[in-house]
Design an enzyme around this catalytic site. Sequence first.
Site, PDB file in Angstrom:
ATOM      1  CB  ALA A  67       6.146 -12.314  -5.277  1.00  0.00           C
ATOM      2  NE  ARG A 116      12.328  -6.097  -0.126  1.00  0.00           N
ATOM      3  CZ  ARG A 116      13.024  -5.642  -1.156  1.00  0.00           C
ATOM      4  NH1 ARG A 116      13.893  -6.419  -1.762  1.00  0.00           N
ATOM      5  NH2 ARG A 116      12.866  -4.397  -1.566  1.00  0.00           N
ATOM      6  CG  ASN A 137       3.093  -6.266  -3.433  1.00  0.00           C
ATOM      7  OD1 ASN A 137       2.627  -5.725  -2.435  1.00  0.00           O
ATOM      8  ND2 ASN A 137       4.349  -6.725  -3.470  1.00  0.00           N
ATOM      9  CB  SER A 174      -0.012   3.539   0.158  1.00  0.00           C
ATOM     10  OG  SER A 174       0.294   4.208   1.366  1.00  0.00           O
ATOM     11  CE1 TYR A 199       5.012   3.894  -1.821  1.00  0.00           C
ATOM     12  CE2 TYR A 199       3.627   5.038  -0.230  1.00  0.00           C
ATOM     13  CZ  TYR A 199       4.110   3.854  -0.774  1.00  0.00           C
ATOM     14  OH  TYR A 199       3.684   2.649  -0.279  1.00  0.00           O
ATOM     15  CB  ILE A 211       2.903  -3.059   6.398  1.00  0.00           C
ATOM     16  CG1 ILE A 211       1.503  -2.602   5.943  1.00  0.00           C
ATOM     17  CG2 ILE A 211       2.978  -4.583   6.499  1.00  0.00           C
ATOM     18  CD1 ILE A 211       0.355  -2.996   6.795  1.00  0.00           C
TER      19      ILE A 211
HETATM   20  P1  NAD Z   1       9.447  -4.263  -0.047  1.00  0.00           P
HETATM   21  O1  NAD Z   1      10.438  -3.205  -0.329  1.00  0.00           O
HETATM   22  O2  NAD Z   1       9.648  -5.146   1.134  1.00  0.00           O
HETATM   23  O3  NAD Z   1       9.272  -5.215  -1.358  1.00  0.00           O
HETATM   24  C1  NAD Z   1       9.122  -4.635  -2.626  1.00  0.00           C
HETATM   25  C2  NAD Z   1       9.032  -5.710  -3.681  1.00  0.00           C
HETATM   26  O4  NAD Z   1       8.862  -5.066  -4.956  1.00  0.00           O
HETATM   27  C3  NAD Z   1      10.280  -6.581  -3.805  1.00  0.00           C
HETATM   28  O5  NAD Z   1       9.883  -7.893  -4.120  1.00  0.00           O
HETATM   29  C4  NAD Z   1      11.021  -5.970  -4.996  1.00  0.00           C
HETATM   30  O6  NAD Z   1      11.830  -6.912  -5.702  1.00  0.00           O
HETATM   31  C5  NAD Z   1       9.850  -5.529  -5.858  1.00  0.00           C
HETATM   32  N1  NAD Z   1      10.217  -4.467  -6.792  1.00  0.00           N
HETATM   33  C6  NAD Z   1      10.610  -3.210  -6.522  1.00  0.00           C
HETATM   34  N2  NAD Z   1      10.882  -2.543  -7.655  1.00  0.00           N
HETATM   35  C7  NAD Z   1      10.642  -3.400  -8.672  1.00  0.00           C
HETATM   36  C8  NAD Z   1      10.738  -3.305 -10.084  1.00  0.00           C
HETATM   37  N3  NAD Z   1      11.136  -2.182 -10.705  1.00  0.00           N
HETATM   38  N4  NAD Z   1      10.419  -4.389 -10.821  1.00  0.00           N
HETATM   39  C9  NAD Z   1      10.028  -5.554 -10.231  1.00  0.00           C
HETATM   40  N5  NAD Z   1       9.898  -5.691  -8.904  1.00  0.00           N
HETATM   41  C10 NAD Z   1      10.215  -4.629  -8.129  1.00  0.00           C
HETATM   42  O7  NAD Z   1       8.030  -3.525   0.018  1.00  0.00           O
HETATM   43  P2  NAD Z   1       6.689  -3.849   0.850  1.00  0.00           P
HETATM   44  O8  NAD Z   1       6.722  -3.040   2.093  1.00  0.00           O
HETATM   45  O9  NAD Z   1       6.429  -5.300   0.915  1.00  0.00           O
HETATM   46  O10 NAD Z   1       5.620  -3.135  -0.114  1.00  0.00           O
HETATM   47  C11 NAD Z   1       4.875  -3.844  -1.094  1.00  0.00           C
HETATM   48  C12 NAD Z   1       3.819  -2.917  -1.663  1.00  0.00           C
HETATM   49  O11 NAD Z   1       2.980  -2.448  -0.607  1.00  0.00           O
HETATM   50  C13 NAD Z   1       4.389  -1.679  -2.340  1.00  0.00           C
HETATM   51  O12 NAD Z   1       3.620  -1.340  -3.467  1.00  0.00           O
HETATM   52  C14 NAD Z   1       4.243  -0.609  -1.280  1.00  0.00           C
HETATM   53  O13 NAD Z   1       4.154   0.689  -1.831  1.00  0.00           O
HETATM   54  C15 NAD Z   1       2.939  -1.036  -0.632  1.00  0.00           C
HETATM   55  N6  NAD Z   1       2.765  -0.520   0.723  1.00  0.00           N
HETATM   56  C16 NAD Z   1       3.657  -0.818   1.715  1.00  0.00           C
HETATM   57  C17 NAD Z   1       3.437  -0.293   2.989  1.00  0.00           C
HETATM   58  C18 NAD Z   1       4.370  -0.570   4.137  1.00  0.00           C
HETATM   59  O14 NAD Z   1       4.175   0.039   5.210  1.00  0.00           O
HETATM   60  N7  NAD Z   1       5.344  -1.456   4.010  1.00  0.00           N
HETATM   61  C19 NAD Z   1       2.342   0.546   3.228  1.00  0.00           C
HETATM   62  C20 NAD Z   1       1.456   0.824   2.190  1.00  0.00           C
HETATM   63  C21 NAD Z   1       1.674   0.287   0.941  1.00  0.00           C
END
Ligand code: NAD
Length: 251
Positions: free
Chosen positions: A19, A21, A95, A146, A159, A192
Amino acid sequence: MQPASERFLEKKVALVTGASRGIGRAIAVQLARRGATLALVATTSEGLEPAAKECQDLGAKVLRFGVDVTQAAAVADLVSQVTKELGGLDILVNNAGITRDQLLLRMSEDDFDRVIAVNLKGAFLFLKAAARPLMKSSGRIVNIASVVGLTGNAGQANYAASKAGLIGLTKSTAKELASRGVCVNAVAPGFIATDMTGQLDEKARTELLAATPLGRAGSPEDVALAVDFLVGPAGAWITGQVLVVDGGLSL
Ligand code: NAD
């Protein structure tokens, strides 16, 4: 501030992982707008400060936890602290997620294991730890998968496998927990704009945009509003589903 009728999560406790970012932060803020009390999880508690402040400014009570989602004992302790301090648990949003992209032939075992550990095992650990309190509240669970978990993607075998696994985990737990009134769904975002996709090179981003019929990258808020739908009154009779939020990328 939204009208009281739209604060449908007043007195509800929601736990959101990842949560600090991006998508997780937008989800936390949207749930705060709905009146929820929040437990926010990320790799560090300090990293959660801006997201927590944004939620508090909307009137939410917030607890912050810097915990690695792959650590079973820490996850169990965290969930038990949340239920004790906040009086229960109504919503779980898994998430937290990472990428370690590489073509199969160059992908290390460690890159495979770590992505599966964070994206899939992390969600399992939270589901297991939170299942009892969520059964008590007939709560809601949303797992952030995803579209790649549905379509596959070159360079993302680890992934894609983690996200396909998360979808299987979603459907299985939906079947197991349905008799207790718990709805379990997945949201499958496309491209995203977050730090995660900020790592992509210009060519990959241009290609992803060109493959997105709606012609723009999604925002974290686009995903947060899908979660809002699933945890709100509209989601009461929806379980085991994958809601694709991708601007048409997977069409
Ligand atoms: P991001 O990298 O901006 O944020 C990731 C978050 O996960 C951060 O808060 C980080 O602290 C936390 N995190 C990572 N590893 C961790 C761990 N071991 N323990 C606790 N917290 C941990 O990522 P985002 O783009 O906001 O993605 C969020 C989710 O959405 C992810 O599951 C990602 O796979 C999924 N997603 C993202 C996209 C995209 O295009 N950005 C697309 C599809 C799915």
